[in-house]
Design a protein around this motif. Sequence first.
Motif, mmCIF file in Angstrom:
data_model
loop_
_atom_site.group_PDB
_atom_site.id
_atom_site.type_symbol
_atom_site.label_atom_id
_atom_site.label_comp_id
_atom_site.label_asym_id
_atom_site.label_seq_id
_atom_site.Cartn_x
_atom_site.Cartn_y
_atom_site.Cartn_z
ATOM 1 N N ALA A 178 -24.008 13.779 -102.136
ATOM 2 C CA ALA A 178 -22.543 14.320 -102.685
ATOM 3 C C ALA A 178 -22.920 15.002 -104.096
ATOM 4 C CB ALA A 178 -21.774 13.271 -102.855
ATOM 5 N N GLU A 179 -24.187 14.205 -104.727
ATOM 6 C CA GLU A 179 -24.425 15.155 -105.971
ATOM 7 C C GLU A 179 -24.992 16.424 -106.001
ATOM 8 O OE1 GLU A 179 -26.849 12.199 -107.664
ATOM 9 O OE2 GLU A 179 -25.279 10.795 -108.357
ATOM 10 N N GLN A 180 -25.516 16.851 -104.525
ATOM 11 C CA GLN A 180 -26.307 18.094 -104.468
ATOM 12 C C GLN A 180 -25.327 19.240 -104.158
ATOM 13 O OE1 GLN A 180 -29.358 17.019 -105.085
ATOM 14 N NE2 GLN A 180 -28.441 15.079 -104.776
ATOM 15 N N ALA A 181 -25.910 20.555 -104.288
ATOM 16 C CA ALA A 181 -24.843 21.572 -104.273
ATOM 17 C C ALA A 181 -24.406 21.729 -102.883
ATOM 18 C CB ALA A 181 -25.746 22.708 -104.411
ATOM 19 N N PRO A 182 -22.760 21.468 -102.873
ATOM 20 C CA PRO A 182 -22.372 21.437 -101.560
ATOM 21 C C PRO A 182 -22.583 22.543 -100.440
ATOM 22 C CG PRO A 182 -20.895 20.883 -103.124
ATOM 23 C CD PRO A 182 -21.810 21.274 -103.839
ATOM 24 N N LEU A 183 -22.502 24.075 -101.186
ATOM 25 C CA LEU A 183 -22.757 24.995 -100.278
ATOM 26 C C LEU A 183 -24.305 25.006 -99.585
ATOM 27 C CD1 LEU A 183 -21.270 27.892 -102.269
ATOM 28 C CD2 LEU A 183 -20.091 26.584 -100.387
ATOM 29 N N ALA A 184 -25.281 24.577 -100.412
ATOM 30 C CA ALA A 184 -26.491 24.592 -99.850
ATOM 31 C C ALA A 184 -26.681 23.321 -98.701
ATOM 32 C CB ALA A 184 -27.531 24.259 -101.139
ATOM 33 N N VAL A 185 -26.096 22.231 -99.105
ATOM 34 C CA VAL A 185 -26.025 21.293 -98.202
ATOM 35 C C VAL A 185 -25.655 21.297 -96.973
ATOM 36 C CG1 VAL A 185 -25.041 18.772 -97.675
ATOM 37 C CG2 VAL A 185 -26.056 19.050 -99.838
ATOM 38 N N GLU B 118 -10.566 5.910 -96.833
ATOM 39 C CA GLU B 118 -10.544 5.599 -98.270
ATOM 40 C C GLU B 118 -11.329 6.806 -99.089
ATOM 41 O OE1 GLU B 118 -12.227 2.351 -101.502
ATOM 42 O OE2 GLU B 118 -11.620 1.709 -99.428
ATOM 43 N N VAL B 119 -10.906 7.297 -100.117
ATOM 44 C CA VAL B 119 -11.780 8.282 -100.819
ATOM 45 C C VAL B 119 -12.339 7.617 -101.860
ATOM 46 C CG1 VAL B 119 -11.806 10.385 -102.323
ATOM 47 C CG2 VAL B 119 -10.170 10.087 -100.175
ATOM 48 N N ARG B 120 -13.632 7.639 -101.936
ATOM 49 C CA ARG B 120 -14.409 7.309 -103.290
ATOM 50 C C ARG B 120 -14.939 8.527 -103.838
ATOM 51 N NH1 ARG B 120 -16.659 1.153 -102.512
ATOM 52 N NH2 ARG B 120 -14.720 0.264 -101.427
ATOM 53 N N GLY B 121 -14.655 9.124 -105.064
ATOM 54 C CA GLY B 121 -15.140 10.212 -105.327
ATOM 55 C C GLY B 121 -14.991 11.266 -104.369
ATOM 56 N N SER B 122 -16.176 11.835 -104.171
ATOM 57 C CA SER B 122 -16.281 12.790 -103.117
ATOM 58 C C SER B 122 -16.682 12.483 -101.767
ATOM 59 C CB SER B 122 -17.140 13.907 -103.606
ATOM 60 O OG SER B 122 -18.375 13.623 -104.184
ATOM 61 N N VAL B 123 -16.703 11.270 -101.503
ATOM 62 C CA VAL B 123 -17.022 10.569 -100.304
ATOM 63 C C VAL B 123 -15.952 9.981 -99.680
ATOM 64 C CG1 VAL B 123 -18.377 8.789 -99.235
ATOM 65 C CG2 VAL B 123 -19.396 9.967 -101.293
ATOM 66 N N LEU B 124 -15.803 10.203 -98.276
ATOM 67 C CA LEU B 124 -14.777 9.880 -97.463
ATOM 68 C C LEU B 124 -15.365 8.426 -96.710
ATOM 69 C CD1 LEU B 124 -11.602 10.102 -96.720
ATOM 70 C CD2 LEU B 124 -12.430 11.318 -94.525
ATOM 71 N N LEU B 125 -14.880 7.348 -96.982
ATOM 72 C CA LEU B 125 -15.047 6.263 -95.917
ATOM 73 C C LEU B 125 -14.024 6.158 -94.815
ATOM 74 C CD1 LEU B 125 -15.560 3.207 -98.683
ATOM 75 C CD2 LEU B 125 -17.180 4.340 -97.385
ATOM 76 N N ILE B 126 -14.534 6.123 -93.577
ATOM 77 C CA ILE B 126 -13.854 5.992 -92.334
ATOM 78 C C ILE B 126 -14.212 4.629 -91.738
ATOM 79 C CG2 ILE B 126 -13.264 7.427 -90.241
ATOM 80 C CD1 ILE B 126 -14.572 9.769 -91.601
ATOM 81 N N GLY B 127 -13.260 4.007 -91.683
ATOM 82 C CA GLY B 127 -13.287 2.654 -91.267
ATOM 83 C C GLY B 127 -12.732 2.324 -89.815
ATOM 84 N N LEU C 254 -12.061 15.344 -93.669
ATOM 85 C CA LEU C 254 -13.378 15.439 -94.466
ATOM 86 C C LEU C 254 -13.664 16.961 -94.558
ATOM 87 C CD1 LEU C 254 -16.297 14.647 -95.549
ATOM 88 C CD2 LEU C 254 -16.885 14.319 -93.307
ATOM 89 N N ASP C 255 -13.422 17.505 -93.282
ATOM 90 C CA ASP C 255 -13.959 19.056 -93.229
ATOM 91 C C ASP C 255 -12.987 19.930 -94.101
ATOM 92 O OD1 ASP C 255 -16.349 19.070 -91.942
ATOM 93 O OD2 ASP C 255 -15.890 20.627 -90.686
ATOM 94 N N ASP C 256 -11.704 19.636 -94.097
ATOM 95 C CA ASP C 256 -10.617 20.313 -94.755
ATOM 96 C C ASP C 256 -10.361 20.200 -96.241
ATOM 97 O OD1 ASP C 256 -10.259 21.701 -92.373
ATOM 98 O OD2 ASP C 256 -8.224 20.539 -91.699
ATOM 99 N N ASP C 257 -10.569 18.993 -96.744
ATOM 100 C CA ASP C 257 -10.470 18.639 -98.061
ATOM 101 C C ASP C 257 -11.646 19.192 -98.873
ATOM 102 O OD1 ASP C 257 -10.089 17.686 -100.789
ATOM 103 O OD2 ASP C 257 -9.140 15.664 -99.782
ATOM 104 N N PRO C 258 -11.512 20.349 -99.756
ATOM 105 C CA PRO C 258 -12.686 20.964 -100.541
ATOM 106 C C PRO C 258 -13.042 19.757 -101.459
ATOM 107 C CG PRO C 258 -10.603 21.783 -101.199
ATOM 108 C CD PRO C 258 -10.340 20.987 -100.087
ATOM 109 N N ALA C 259 -12.381 18.773 -101.871
ATOM 110 C CA ALA C 259 -12.868 17.827 -102.801
ATOM 111 C C ALA C 259 -13.883 16.796 -102.295
ATOM 112 C CB ALA C 259 -11.516 16.876 -103.405
ATOM 113 N N LEU C 260 -13.736 16.716 -100.713
ATOM 114 C CA LEU C 260 -14.585 15.747 -100.153
ATOM 115 C C LEU C 260 -15.830 16.522 -99.666
ATOM 116 C CD1 LEU C 260 -11.924 14.009 -97.791
ATOM 117 C CD2 LEU C 260 -12.981 13.206 -99.855
ATOM 118 N N ARG C 261 -17.084 15.795 -99.875
ATOM 119 C CA ARG C 261 -18.411 16.399 -99.540
ATOM 120 C C ARG C 261 -19.105 15.564 -98.721
ATOM 121 N NH1 ARG C 261 -20.837 18.006 -105.609
ATOM 122 N NH2 ARG C 261 -18.820 19.188 -106.155
ATOM 123 N N VAL C 262 -19.049 14.122 -98.419
ATOM 124 C CA VAL C 262 -19.962 13.405 -97.502
ATOM 125 C C VAL C 262 -18.702 12.504 -96.883
ATOM 126 C CG1 VAL C 262 -21.809 12.266 -97.048
ATOM 127 C CG2 VAL C 262 -22.048 13.860 -98.722
ATOM 128 N N GLY C 263 -19.189 12.067 -95.423
ATOM 129 C CA GLY C 263 -18.247 11.053 -95.102
ATOM 130 C C GLY C 263 -19.418 9.895 -94.544
#
Length: 276
Positions: free
Chosen positions: A216-223, A22-31, A56-65
């Motif tokens: 997810a609010e932080q800079a993705p490249l830096a994270v 389930e996608v919540r914003g830029s977070v992917l919930l994996i259940g 998670l890794d392939d979708d540029p809109a997702l930042r954290v799992g």
Amino acid sequence: MNTPFQPPTPTPLHPEGSIDTEVRGSVLLIGINRPNKRNGFTPKMYRELGLAYTQLDDDPALRVGVLHAFGEHFTAGLDLPTIAPLMQRGEKAVPLGLVDPVDLGMPGYRRRTKPMLVAVQGITYTLGIELMLAADIVVAADNCRFSQLEVKRGIMATGGATLRMAERAGLGNALLHLLTGDEFGAAEALRLNFVQKVVPAGQALPTALALAEVIAEQAPLAVVATRQNVLKAIEHGPLVAMHDFIDTQQRLSRSEDAREGVQSFIDKRPARFTGR
């Protein structure tokens, strides 16, 4: 005002279980969804877990799992009657080319680049611990029951426990639990650095999701760069990791996100990072 936590909704139960996303914003919930069998992993579930980590890794809109489980327990581990034939043939349940959920860097598998948090509760055995140790941050409910009990089944933990338990807790602490297969609780897991937070039962997933949203609010490249440099230091030593400092910082400082970080500081407002 904080939005009230809305628990994810599981799909209808499948006889072999399922991994729900389930996608919540830029977070992917994996259940993990096989609560009637204490979320024991079948080959189908393990394959779907690899697909979810790859998503998670392939979708540029997702930042954290955030990995979690439906029901009272995280997982009782591998469903041995269904997994044993693969073990005997030396086969893996996760197809080659996908992200490896236990992140061992084995030939033919990709390593995860984006952060993964795990929320655990109740029974968290074998593979459950190894998925925790392969992740980045773990939030445990105070009702957790942990056990790395492969020696009680005549096999060896091969999902990373023999590597990461000693790295986190020291040789003696690792062997205490690996060689006895005993059961221990959340307080012991916290002492051994297997988990980072212990919260009341029912609060593990909301807490993990809140942390994921902050990341997810932080800079993705830096994270991603920060996470990879920490892992390199652990796996190859600080001197090797240090050699990346100048090149990585130069690359990051030329990014749009770095310019946004400076501008947001000047404007005294929250940054709006794009991952570019």
